[in-house]
Scaffold this active site. Sequence first.
Site, mmCIF file in Angstrom:
data_model
loop_
_atom_site.group_PDB
_atom_site.id
_atom_site.type_symbol
_atom_site.label_atom_id
_atom_site.label_comp_id
_atom_site.label_asym_id
_atom_site.label_seq_id
_atom_site.Cartn_x
_atom_site.Cartn_y
_atom_site.Cartn_z
ATOM 1 N N LYS A 179 2.211 -3.422 7.269
ATOM 2 C CA LYS A 179 2.483 -3.590 5.831
ATOM 3 C C LYS A 179 3.927 -3.168 5.523
ATOM 4 O O LYS A 179 4.606 -3.816 4.725
ATOM 5 C CB LYS A 179 1.498 -2.770 4.992
ATOM 6 C CG LYS A 179 0.079 -3.282 4.965
ATOM 7 C CD LYS A 179 -0.094 -4.675 4.371
ATOM 8 C CE LYS A 179 0.178 -4.726 2.888
ATOM 9 N NZ LYS A 179 -0.165 -6.052 2.310
ATOM 10 N N THR A 205 0.819 -1.206 0.000
ATOM 11 C CA THR A 205 0.000 0.000 0.000
ATOM 12 C C THR A 205 0.857 1.262 0.000
ATOM 13 O O THR A 205 1.992 1.240 0.490
ATOM 14 C CB THR A 205 -0.905 -0.014 1.261
ATOM 15 O OG1 THR A 205 -1.470 1.276 1.443
ATOM 16 C CG2 THR A 205 -0.133 -0.344 2.517
ATOM 17 N N ASP A 206 0.293 2.370 -0.468
ATOM 18 C CA ASP A 206 0.998 3.659 -0.377
ATOM 19 C C ASP A 206 1.027 4.171 1.069
ATOM 20 O O ASP A 206 1.756 5.111 1.377
ATOM 21 C CB ASP A 206 0.373 4.708 -1.311
ATOM 22 C CG ASP A 206 -1.072 5.063 -0.980
ATOM 23 O OD1 ASP A 206 -1.683 4.389 -0.129
ATOM 24 O OD2 ASP A 206 -1.590 6.027 -1.582
ATOM 25 N N GLU A 207 0.237 3.535 1.957
ATOM 26 C CA GLU A 207 0.189 4.020 3.342
ATOM 27 C C GLU A 207 1.519 3.805 4.076
ATOM 28 O O GLU A 207 1.754 4.413 5.115
ATOM 29 C CB GLU A 207 -0.975 3.379 4.103
ATOM 30 C CG GLU A 207 -2.305 3.713 3.463
ATOM 31 C CD GLU A 207 -3.512 3.440 4.334
ATOM 32 O OE1 GLU A 207 -3.384 3.494 5.567
ATOM 33 O OE2 GLU A 207 -4.581 3.163 3.774
ATOM 34 N N TYR A 258 -1.915 -0.730 10.941
ATOM 35 C CA TYR A 258 -2.040 -1.368 9.614
ATOM 36 C C TYR A 258 -0.833 -1.035 8.749
ATOM 37 O O TYR A 258 -0.157 -1.929 8.228
ATOM 38 C CB TYR A 258 -3.339 -0.916 8.925
ATOM 39 C CG TYR A 258 -3.344 -1.201 7.429
ATOM 40 C CD1 TYR A 258 -3.345 -2.514 6.952
ATOM 41 C CD2 TYR A 258 -3.343 -0.161 6.490
ATOM 42 C CE1 TYR A 258 -3.330 -2.783 5.580
ATOM 43 C CE2 TYR A 258 -3.331 -0.421 5.119
ATOM 44 C CZ TYR A 258 -3.328 -1.730 4.672
ATOM 45 O OH TYR A 258 -3.303 -1.996 3.324
HETATM 46 P P1 NAD Z 1 -9.380 -7.511 1.961
HETATM 47 O O1 NAD Z 1 -9.403 -7.238 3.428
HETATM 48 O O2 NAD Z 1 -10.608 -7.231 1.156
HETATM 49 O O3 NAD Z 1 -9.015 -9.043 1.696
HETATM 50 C C1 NAD Z 1 -8.003 -9.705 2.405
HETATM 51 C C2 NAD Z 1 -8.156 -11.205 2.125
HETATM 52 O O4 NAD Z 1 -7.102 -11.875 2.835
HETATM 53 C C3 NAD Z 1 -9.476 -11.792 2.635
HETATM 54 O O5 NAD Z 1 -10.020 -12.644 1.641
HETATM 55 C C4 NAD Z 1 -9.070 -12.579 3.872
HETATM 56 O O6 NAD Z 1 -9.905 -13.706 4.116
HETATM 57 C C5 NAD Z 1 -7.649 -12.989 3.519
HETATM 58 N N1 NAD Z 1 -6.816 -13.235 4.709
HETATM 59 C C6 NAD Z 1 -6.701 -12.462 5.811
HETATM 60 N N2 NAD Z 1 -5.859 -13.034 6.693
HETATM 61 C C7 NAD Z 1 -5.424 -14.189 6.122
HETATM 62 C C8 NAD Z 1 -4.531 -15.209 6.528
HETATM 63 N N3 NAD Z 1 -3.928 -15.165 7.730
HETATM 64 N N4 NAD Z 1 -4.287 -16.235 5.687
HETATM 65 C C9 NAD Z 1 -4.902 -16.304 4.466
HETATM 66 N N5 NAD Z 1 -5.785 -15.370 4.051
HETATM 67 C C10 NAD Z 1 -6.032 -14.316 4.854
HETATM 68 O O7 NAD Z 1 -8.125 -6.714 1.394
HETATM 69 P P2 NAD Z 1 -7.964 -5.986 -0.010
HETATM 70 O O8 NAD Z 1 -8.544 -4.627 0.096
HETATM 71 O O9 NAD Z 1 -8.393 -6.893 -1.076
HETATM 72 O O10 NAD Z 1 -6.383 -5.806 -0.044
HETATM 73 C C11 NAD Z 1 -5.552 -6.837 -0.582
HETATM 74 C C12 NAD Z 1 -4.109 -6.439 -0.419
HETATM 75 O O11 NAD Z 1 -3.870 -5.206 -1.090
HETATM 76 C C13 NAD Z 1 -3.694 -6.225 1.038
HETATM 77 O O12 NAD Z 1 -2.412 -6.744 1.204
HETATM 78 C C14 NAD Z 1 -3.700 -4.708 1.199
HETATM 79 O O13 NAD Z 1 -2.757 -4.313 2.159
HETATM 80 C C15 NAD Z 1 -3.306 -4.260 -0.190
HETATM 81 N N6 NAD Z 1 -3.818 -2.938 -0.587
HETATM 82 C C16 NAD Z 1 -5.152 -2.640 -0.459
HETATM 83 C C17 NAD Z 1 -5.611 -1.387 -0.878
HETATM 84 C C18 NAD Z 1 -7.081 -1.034 -0.816
HETATM 85 O O14 NAD Z 1 -7.436 0.111 -1.102
HETATM 86 N N7 NAD Z 1 -7.973 -1.947 -0.481
HETATM 87 C C19 NAD Z 1 -4.727 -0.450 -1.414
HETATM 88 C C20 NAD Z 1 -3.384 -0.806 -1.535
HETATM 89 C C21 NAD Z 1 -2.938 -2.056 -1.125
#
Ligand code: NAD
Length: 367
Positions: free
Chosen positions: A166, A136-138, A162
């Site tokens: 990350k 993430t950019d965070e 969070y």
């Molecule tokens: P999300 O919370 O919607 O999904 C996370 C998934 O991971 C879920 O399906 C959950 O069941 C699974 N999970 C959680 N803990 C687990 C574990 N211990 N073992 C196996 N599976 C597990 O998240 P998202 O929004 O889809 O984000 C996905 C990735 O992208 C993350 O790594 C997040 O940091 C990164 N990200 C998200 C955003 C955003 O805006 N949503 C932006 C930049 C980066």
Amino acid sequence: MNNSRILVTGGAGFIGSALIRHYATCTEVQIANLDALTYAGNVESLASVVEAPRYRFYHADICDAAALEQIFTEFQPDAVMHLAAESHVDRSIDGPASFIQTNIVGTYTLLEACRAYWQGLPAERKSAFRFHHISTDEVYGDLEGTDDLFTEETAYAPSSPYSASKASSDHLVRAWQRTYGLPVLITNCSNNYGPYHFPEKLIPHVILNALHGKPIPVYGDGSQIRDWLYVEDHARALCRVLEAGKIGETYNIGGHNEKRNIEVVEAICALLEELAPEKPSGVAQYRDLITFVKDRPGHDARYAIDASKIQRELGWQPTETFESGIRKTVSWYLNNPEWWQRVLSGDYKLGRLGETASAQQTSGENS
Ligand code: NAD
């Protein structure tokens, strides 16, 4: 690329499911989805691919080394795309433990399982293998000036549990490349939005509260600025980085769509006026539901991404503007009430489709 086997962690989440739908629709790759199905995991987001012969699902936790070893041995991936994480900042403030466990310990456990598997591959497959870490950019923290942008060289300064977890995982991934030679790629992306977004996040929360005539909470004065990227643009960027990114490199991914939170909320209210003019009783205008609430502790003022490297080196750029993407998103929520109603009622946890027989470990820690 078309014959390859990709192991996606967290594929039942918001971005992971968009990525799997993209691979299933636009490529011939074999996809395995490894997900612990925490509250954020919803296999109903994968209903369109769950029966596809090229797709399989492993119900497993990335903290479970034995399950990971079994899955690597059985599936024999050519690449891992690591998205599994605890991802909601507010939850990380209320209870950081699961963020430390999944985002740091889980990433470490996955890296070790991956390293053991990768070291045993024959030379050609070993050199073609990739571990793509999705971040993430965070991790970059806060931007003070209005013209500054996060580049790939910006120093890490995470603010929340969070983003700190990350950032830790990014450091682990880089160290596994420097120390052990694991061929890694890292991407840092801005805020995503689009279909199948869990209703606790800002955009779906605003849409659904408005449709139910409930107050629309906005932190502080709503002046926090975020860059917004349509999730399907992110999925395409991830595929492109996996296909052509240079080992050890980081790529920032952004939408060139900086908006204040209040602008986002007002844009949604205006679209709902147009697309859902029949309002809940007692609501004259959707925007009347906007309610300013006490700010989140440590709330970063502004994130903005310089995504020129991925455009210059890999030829990726977003296809959606904020205006086109938010219109698609609001329309999707209006047209797919059965998806979000089952999330709001909790029934989405009952229908867990397409599980494979092996490695049905679940996470006590996160479920
Ligand atoms: P999300 O919370 O919607 O999904 C996370 C998934 O991971 C879920 O399906 C959950 O069941 C699974 N999970 C959680 N803990 C687990 C574990 N211990 N073992 C196996 N599976 C597990 O998240 P998202 O929004 O889809 O984000 C996905 C990735 O992208 C993350 O790594 C997040 O940091 C990164 N990200 C998200 C955003 C955003 O805006 N949503 C932006 C930049 C980066």
